[in-house]
Design an enzyme around this catalytic site. Structure first.
Site, PDB file in Angstrom:
ATOM      1  CD  GLU A 307      21.634   1.079   0.646  1.00  0.00           C
ATOM      2  OE1 GLU A 307      21.766   1.398   1.833  1.00  0.00           O
ATOM      3  OE2 GLU A 307      20.540   1.057   0.063  1.00  0.00           O
ATOM      4  CG  ASP A 381      15.366  -1.229   1.523  1.00  0.00           C
ATOM      5  OD1 ASP A 381      15.334  -1.587   2.701  1.00  0.00           O
ATOM      6  OD2 ASP A 381      16.105  -0.329   1.092  1.00  0.00           O
ATOM      7  CD  GLU A 409      14.017   3.772   4.695  1.00  0.00           C
ATOM      8  OE1 GLU A 409      14.442   2.870   5.442  1.00  0.00           O
ATOM      9  OE2 GLU A 409      14.642   4.171   3.693  1.00  0.00           O
TER      10      GLU A 409
HETATM   11  C1  BDP Z   1      17.487   1.421   3.323  1.00  0.00           C
HETATM   12  C2  BDP Z   1      17.571   2.778   3.949  1.00  0.00           C
HETATM   13  C3  BDP Z   1      18.999   3.189   4.234  1.00  0.00           C
HETATM   14  C4  BDP Z   1      19.684   2.085   5.025  1.00  0.00           C
HETATM   15  C5  BDP Z   1      19.567   0.771   4.275  1.00  0.00           C
HETATM   16  C6  BDP Z   1      20.133  -0.405   5.057  1.00  0.00           C
HETATM   17  O1  BDP Z   1      16.982   3.723   3.089  1.00  0.00           O
HETATM   18  O2  BDP Z   1      18.975   4.397   4.956  1.00  0.00           O
HETATM   19  O3  BDP Z   1      21.019   2.411   5.248  1.00  0.00           O
HETATM   20  O4  BDP Z   1      18.226   0.477   4.045  1.00  0.00           O
HETATM   21  O5  BDP Z   1      19.351  -1.187   5.549  1.00  0.00           O
HETATM   22  O6  BDP Z   1      16.159   1.023   3.346  1.00  0.00           O
HETATM   23  O7  BDP Z   1      21.339  -0.552   5.155  1.00  0.00           O
END
Ligand code: BDP
Length: 717
Positions: A307, A381, A409
């Site tokens: 990401e 996720d 979340e």
């Molecule tokens: C996702 C979240 C994000 C996190 C990412 C992670 O939306 O904010 O940075 O996981 O685990 O679910 O790195």
């Protein structure tokens, strides 16, 4: 006037008393109201003998005094020596008399360094209770466990508890930024007041450490995985050191996230290439600097090439190169590297669910000894339900640690009552079949399947500076339950729920039974009203608040809900079977076969693995469309049932917490209906079918739901 002032004073006192209740978490130490139980305790606990004088032992002694005073109204006599009978003897193996040591010899052989013994023994024909372990932290764990016995009104006669944690690293991951915002945090701002540190030690830090120690958590990553290199500068390390000093006597090690590009950003180097000698040297020097301040520093957690985060791949290197370079830097000091496997790329046309496995599995056996790969519970996720991550069991030569998300979340933020240990348990119990039947995820995580020395469980924290720490009074149970499962991944979530309810609210059976039931049901309820039958990732974009199955315009294909549900005229679901993306092949053959076959695939995971027609017949005889709609409705009904139960709980709970939960359940119901209506109206465009009998019709249009915008939804930076 006087009476007005009196009323004001009374309100103030009662407000702060109940505010404290919220704040006190599961350490309420309510007065024992059952007189038979209270007198049993008093008769068996006449004196306390505390051996040793470390800070940790002093904390243990203070905890016992607080516990006794609050629960029984008085503190047993504090004695210097063991005189008479019915004493509670508290101290580490090193401080015990030869006589007691030999009495407990066999028990000491059974426990590890953090394990404890709570035992009724007879010394020169006199009954005593001993709490011990191999060191003072273990004794502290024993003390908290002993107090839990009192809190849950269990008997203290004939005690014989010999218990050790099954994992080494039991750790919270705080996604806290240096400006005190919390990524995916729904309980206020970060606890860490960087601006006032190191000089100002907020009482919260101490209370946080105490709460964690009470459930056996022994590590904390202070900073967000989307890391800021500044935390590694002397200006911040001084502050980290202050926190580490507070946490140390509670057995909690501090860890930090390492931004891979830190050598460039704060070290003035031109590169962060893990093979570059200057970079290698920079991390070695940086580690030495940290360990000079914090000798028991735990190590680094790293999110790399995921990401948008920098990583070794920016330099043509791979995850092994990156992790091992950092591992070498902390190895001389006993540190570990927790390297995350949460990776996926928009340049990879592969099913996102396959990418972490595809990338990491080939590295099995290539990481240094002090590297542990941190894997999310599922391949996408932290969804309300995911099948277990295929990496578990598939890397026999590499220690893997579990990453759960405690912060909600994707499960209603801190507004929905969802008891997560039920979700955690489902994952831990899953059988990977990688080494034959019974190769559960729990056995991978506790190291028993492949005899790993390094083991761990991480939980993304749901803690902030809200008065009640977690936003929702019941979200405290998720912090608690995470700690209990990290200690023992085989614990049953019902036992956890019951312990928590008794320690947090009341021991009254009329309260416990129904409220425990709604906790246990709550996980299935959220799955039903958000993503039943294996649906996933259909929340609105960015902030992830509420439904957004229609979202299809994001730059990365795998960020779009439409990518995951693939609803069309023919049906709905993601075909990960052999005829689809073949993600099933990443599992052991027995499991792959089970998921691959439409007949044997568990219905709870149906649309995760298969694209099925709207007319497909479910096991209960309903068509898929009707079954889906009925599941959404069931979720809403379950929330209504939670409300019914809670409304009857009023007399067992203080009014503040009662009302808080009541209001939150009201919101949960509203949002459950929102999910149901928005998703069904949207999917109905494809199915072209009427809602079955029993499913309530939406009072709003699909356009209305699509028009909702939440630019300031919390947790989204
Ligand atoms: C996702 C979240 C994000 C996190 C990412 C992670 O939306 O904010 O940075 O996981 O685990 O679910 O790195």
């Amino acid at each position: 006037m006087t009476s007005l002032r009196f009323v004001f004073l009374f309100l103030l006192i009662s407000f702060s008393a109940s505010a404290q209740k919220d704040y006190k978490l599961w350490l309420q130490y309510n007065s024992v109201t059952n007189s038979a139980v209270a007198s049993e305790y008093k008769n068996n606990l006449k004196g306390i003998v505390v051996l040793g004088n470390s800070e940790t032992i002093k904390i243990a002694e203070k905890e016992l005094k607080t516990g006794f005073l609050d629960m029984l109204g008085s503190i047993p006599e504090i004695k210097q020596n063991i005189e008479g009978e019915n004493n509670l003897i508290v101290g580490s193996q090193l401080d015990l008399s030869t006589e007691i040591k030999s009495e407990l010899k066999a028990d000491f052989e059974k426990i590890n360094n953090e394990g404890f013994i709570i035992k009724s023994i007879s010394l020169q024909k006199k009954k005593q209770i001993v709490i011990s372990g191999k060191n003072d932290i273990a004794v502290l764990y024993g003390v908290f466990n002993f107090l839990r016995i009192l809190q849950t009104n269990k008997s203290v006669k004939n005690l014989n508890i010999v218990d050790s944690p099954k994992t080494n690293i039991r750790i919270l991951n705080h996604w806290d930024n240096l400006d005190r915002t919390v990524e995916r945090g729904y309980a206020g701002f970060s606890l860490w007041n960087w601006q006032k540190l190191p000089d100002f030690i907020d009482q919260r830090y101490i209370d946080y450490a105490r709460a964690n120690a009470s459930i056996g958590i022994n590590g904390t990553v202070l900073t967000n995985v989307n890391a800021n290199a500044l935390i590694l500068t002397p200006q911040y390390l001084e502050k980290v050191e202050a926190l580490a000093n507070v946490f140390r006597p509670y057995g909690i090690k501090v860890y930090l996230t390492a931004r891979f590009s830190a050598p460039i950003e704060i070290g003035n180097l031109k590169t962060a290439d893990p093979k570059d000698p200057e970079v290698i040297n920079w991390w070695k020097t940086k580690s030495a600097e940290i360990y000079k301040r914090i000798p028991d520093f735990g190590g680094f957690l790293v999110k790399a090439n995921s990401e948008g985060q920098p990583g070794p791949q920016n330099y043509g290197r791979n995850h092994v190169d990156g992790a091992n370079m950092l591992a070498d830097a902390v190895a001389p000091f006993g540190g570990v590297i927790m390297w995350r496997a949460f990776v996926y790329s928009e340049h990879d046309a592969n099913d996102r669910a396959k990418q972490a496995y595809a990338e990491f599995q080939p590295y099995d056996g290539k990481f240094k000894e002090n590297v542990i790969v941190q894997v999310k519970n599922g391949a996408i996720d932290f969804q309300p339900r995911e099948p277990f991550h295929p990496l578990f069991g598939a890397m026999p030569k590499t220690p893997l640690m579990m990453e759960f998300q405690i912060t909600q979340e994707y499960l209603g933020f801190s507004t929905h009552l969802v008891f997560l240990p039920k979700l955690f348990q489902e994952v831990l119990e899953s059988d990977t079949h990688q080494k034959g039947k019974g190769s559960t995820v729990a056995k991978v995580v506790d190291g028993t399947l492949y005899q790993n020395k390094l083991t761990g469980i991480a939980g993304v924290a749901n803690i902030g500076n809200d008065l009640n720490w977690t936003g929702h009074p019941f979200a405290q149970a998720n912090w608690y339950g995470f700690g209990r499962l990290a200690w023992n991944p085989y614990l049953d979530s019902e036992i956890i729920a019951e312990e928590w309810l008794r320690s947090t609210f009341s021991n009254d059976e009329n309260f416990i039974k129904p409220v425990k039931n709604i906790m246990i049901e709550s996980r299935e309820a959220v799955v039903n009203y958000m993503t039943p039958l294996g649906l996933h990732h259909i929340m609105d974009t960015g902030h992830h608040y509420g439904p957004g199955p229609w979202v299809s315009n994001l730059s990365r294909p795998e960020w779009n809900p439409t990518y995951y549900h693939k609803a069309d005229k023919n049906g709905i679901g993601f075909d990960r079977s052999k005829s689809g993306t073949n993600a099933v092949s990443q599992y052991a053959p027995e499991v792959a076969k089970l998921f691959d076959n439409l007949e044997t695939c568990p219905e709870k995971d149906l649309l995760w693995f298969h694209h099925v027609s709207w007319d497909y017949k479910l096991k209960n005889g309903q068509t898929l469309w009707n079954g889906l709609a009925l599941k959404y409705q069931e979720g809403v009904n379950q929330v209504r049932e939670m409300q019914n139960v809670w409304n009857k709980a009023e007399k067992y709970v203080d009014s503040e917490r009662f009302n808080e939960v009541k209001m939150l359940l009201e919101i949960q119901l509203k949002e459950a209906k929102w999910w149901r209506d928005a998703c069904l109206l949207y999917f109905q465009q494809f199915s072209g079918k009427e809602l079955p009998a029993g499913v309530e019709k939406s009072t709003q249009t699909l356009e209305y739901f699509k028009s909702l915008k939440f630019p300031f939804a919390p947790g989204n930076g």
